[in-house]
Design a protein around this motif. Structure first.
Motif, PDB file in Angstrom:
ATOM      1  N   GLN A   1       0.834  -1.202   0.000  1.00 45.72           N
ATOM      2  CA  GLN A   1       0.000   0.000   0.000  1.00 45.72           C
ATOM      3  C   GLN A   1       0.872   1.255   0.000  1.00 45.72           C
ATOM      4  N   ARG A   2       1.904   1.231   0.828  1.00 44.06           N
ATOM      5  CA  ARG A   2       2.807   2.384   0.889  1.00 44.06           C
ATOM      6  C   ARG A   2       3.513   2.577  -0.450  1.00 44.06           C
ATOM      7  N   LEU A   3       3.910   1.492  -1.065  1.00 45.41           N
ATOM      8  CA  LEU A   3       4.572   1.560  -2.365  1.00 45.41           C
ATOM      9  C   LEU A   3       3.643   2.194  -3.403  1.00 45.41           C
ATOM     10  N   LYS A   4       2.372   1.839  -3.364  1.00 42.16           N
ATOM     11  CA  LYS A   4       1.383   2.436  -4.264  1.00 42.16           C
ATOM     12  C   LYS A   4       1.325   3.949  -4.069  1.00 42.16           C
ATOM     13  N   GLU A   5       1.321   4.368  -2.805  1.00 43.02           N
ATOM     14  CA  GLU A   5       1.280   5.800  -2.492  1.00 43.02           C
ATOM     15  C   GLU A   5       2.525   6.505  -3.021  1.00 43.02           C
ATOM     16  N   LEU A   6       3.677   5.882  -2.841  1.00 46.64           N
ATOM     17  CA  LEU A   6       4.930   6.477  -3.322  1.00 46.64           C
ATOM     18  C   LEU A   6       4.936   6.585  -4.847  1.00 46.64           C
ATOM     19  N   VAL A   7       4.391   5.585  -5.512  1.00 42.20           N
ATOM     20  CA  VAL A   7       4.323   5.614  -6.970  1.00 42.20           C
ATOM     21  C   VAL A   7       3.431   6.757  -7.432  1.00 42.20           C
ATOM     22  N   ALA A   8       2.342   6.990  -6.704  1.00 43.84           N
ATOM     23  CA  ALA A   8       1.447   8.096  -7.059  1.00 43.84           C
ATOM     24  C   ALA A   8       2.192   9.437  -6.966  1.00 43.84           C
ATOM     25  N   GLU A   9       3.097   9.538  -6.001  1.00 46.89           N
ATOM     26  CA  GLU A   9       3.868  10.777  -5.829  1.00 46.89           C
ATOM     27  C   GLU A   9       4.963  10.912  -6.880  1.00 46.89           C
ATOM     28  N   GLN A  10       5.668   9.819  -7.143  1.00 42.98           N
ATOM     29  CA  GLN A  10       6.812   9.837  -8.067  1.00 42.98           C
ATOM     30  C   GLN A  10       6.720   8.630  -9.004  1.00 42.98           C
ATOM     31  N   PRO A  11       5.888   8.697 -10.019  1.00 41.75           N
ATOM     32  CA  PRO A  11       5.619   7.523 -10.839  1.00 41.75           C
ATOM     33  C   PRO A  11       6.804   6.963 -11.633  1.00 41.75           C
ATOM     34  N   HIS A  12       7.763   7.764 -11.989  1.00 42.00           N
ATOM     35  CA  HIS A  12       8.856   7.288 -12.839  1.00 42.00           C
ATOM     36  C   HIS A  12      10.212   7.339 -12.142  1.00 42.00           C
ATOM     37  N   GLN A  13      10.197   7.187 -10.844  1.00 41.94           N
ATOM     38  CA  GLN A  13      11.426   7.311 -10.061  1.00 41.94           C
ATOM     39  C   GLN A  13      11.666   6.022  -9.254  1.00 41.94           C
ATOM     40  N   ILE A  14      11.985   4.919  -9.915  1.00 41.63           N
ATOM     41  CA  ILE A  14      12.100   3.627  -9.241  1.00 41.63           C
ATOM     42  C   ILE A  14      13.199   3.626  -8.176  1.00 41.63           C
ATOM     43  N   ARG A  15      14.304   4.297  -8.445  1.00 39.31           N
ATOM     44  CA  ARG A  15      15.399   4.331  -7.459  1.00 39.31           C
ATOM     45  C   ARG A  15      15.004   5.161  -6.231  1.00 39.31           C
TER      46      ARG A  15
ATOM     47  N   SER B   1      15.298  -5.049  -4.148  1.00 40.71           N
ATOM     48  CA  SER B   1      15.916  -4.712  -5.428  1.00 40.71           C
ATOM     49  C   SER B   1      14.919  -4.002  -6.335  1.00 40.71           C
ATOM     50  N   THR B   2      15.441  -3.308  -7.330  1.00 43.47           N
ATOM     51  CA  THR B   2      14.562  -2.638  -8.285  1.00 43.47           C
ATOM     52  C   THR B   2      13.767  -3.674  -9.091  1.00 43.47           C
ATOM     53  N   VAL B   3      14.369  -4.825  -9.325  1.00 46.13           N
ATOM     54  CA  VAL B   3      13.670  -5.900 -10.042  1.00 46.13           C
ATOM     55  C   VAL B   3      12.441  -6.347  -9.234  1.00 46.13           C
ATOM     56  N   THR B   4      12.631  -6.528  -7.932  1.00 42.55           N
ATOM     57  CA  THR B   4      11.514  -6.934  -7.061  1.00 42.55           C
ATOM     58  C   THR B   4      10.446  -5.850  -7.041  1.00 42.55           C
ATOM     59  N   LEU B   5      10.862  -4.598  -6.940  1.00 39.68           N
ATOM     60  CA  LEU B   5       9.892  -3.497  -6.934  1.00 39.68           C
ATOM     61  C   LEU B   5       9.074  -3.478  -8.217  1.00 39.68           C
ATOM     62  N   ARG B   6       9.751  -3.635  -9.348  1.00 39.31           N
ATOM     63  CA  ARG B   6       9.033  -3.646 -10.631  1.00 39.31           C
ATOM     64  C   ARG B   6       8.051  -4.812 -10.693  1.00 39.31           C
ATOM     65  N   ARG B   7       8.480  -5.981 -10.210  1.00 37.06           N
ATOM     66  CA  ARG B   7       7.614  -7.156 -10.225  1.00 37.06           C
ATOM     67  C   ARG B   7       6.382  -6.922  -9.349  1.00 37.06           C
ATOM     68  N   VAL B   8       6.594  -6.351  -8.159  1.00 35.58           N
ATOM     69  CA  VAL B   8       5.483  -6.075  -7.245  1.00 35.58           C
ATOM     70  C   VAL B   8       4.532  -5.070  -7.869  1.00 35.58           C
ATOM     71  N   LEU B   9       5.070  -4.016  -8.466  1.00 32.53           N
ATOM     72  CA  LEU B   9       4.234  -2.990  -9.072  1.00 32.53           C
ATOM     73  C   LEU B   9       3.453  -3.546 -10.260  1.00 32.53           C
ATOM     74  N   LYS B  10       4.092  -4.381 -11.037  1.00 31.36           N
ATOM     75  CA  LYS B  10       3.417  -4.967 -12.201  1.00 31.36           C
ATOM     76  C   LYS B  10       2.289  -5.904 -11.741  1.00 31.36           C
ATOM     77  N   LYS B  11       2.554  -6.675 -10.695  1.00 29.28           N
ATOM     78  CA  LYS B  11       1.572  -7.614 -10.169  1.00 29.28           C
ATOM     79  C   LYS B  11       0.395  -6.895  -9.543  1.00 29.28           C
ATOM     80  N   LYS B  12       0.650  -5.795  -8.884  1.00 30.33           N
ATOM     81  CA  LYS B  12      -0.390  -5.050  -8.170  1.00 30.33           C
ATOM     82  C   LYS B  12      -1.102  -4.013  -9.016  1.00 30.33           C
ATOM     83  N   SER B  13      -0.638  -3.813 -10.246  1.00 32.31           N
ATOM     84  CA  SER B  13      -1.275  -2.770 -11.065  1.00 32.31           C
ATOM     85  C   SER B  13      -2.665  -3.228 -11.510  1.00 32.31           C
TER      86      SER B  13
END
Length: 135
Positions: free
Chosen positions: A93-107, A122-134
């Motif tokens: 949930q927090r990751l979703k909120e952070l993405v809303a604030e900075q959508p293209h800033q994975i680092r 890792s950034t790979v894990t973050l991308r996987r989580v975001l893709k799965k939860k989108s």
């Protein structure tokens, strides 16, 4: 003499179950196993089925045996143990909120999440989580 092995004739209900699994099964392996059983019911040999599905003969034989012993439960993969997820639902949930604030800033997301949760991801894990939860 060539030994031929086929599944027992399928009932109407079993045919419907397998056809549904073949067309709508969530996992590819389930769709493939259902297809193998349907092909066997149609009179295809194990060798023909393995050629059609591009799998080893012993795999097809195992699927047919599992069907005979356990029915649909025999062709569904059992849950396997694995590493527990690094991020829990609160983190997601927090990751979703952070993405809303900075959508293209994975680092930046990675750094903020680590700072807030103390979890290294890792950034790979973050991308996987975001893709799965989108959505």
């Amino acid at each position: 003499m060539v030994k031929r092995r086929f599944v027992a004739p399928l009932t109407e209900s079993e045919q419907q179950t397998l056809t549904s699994a073949y067309h709508h099964g969530e996992k590819r392996v389930l769709r493939r196993r259902a297809h193998a059983i349907l092909l066997s019911d149609q009179g295809h040999t194990i060798n023909q089925i393995s050629e059609i599905l591009q799998v080893r003969r012993d795999a097809v034989s195992r699927w047919l045996k599992q069907w005979e012993v356990s029915g649909r439960d025999g062709i569904i993969d059992k849950p396997r143990s694995g590493r527990p997820p690094i991020l829990d639902e609160h983190d997601h949930q927090r990751l979703k909120e952070l993405v809303a604030e900075q959508p293209h800033q994975i680092r930046s997301l990675q750094a903020r999440l680590q700072e807030e949760t103390g979890k290294t991801v890792s950034t790979v894990t973050l991308r996987r989580v975001l893709k799965k939860k989108s959505p």
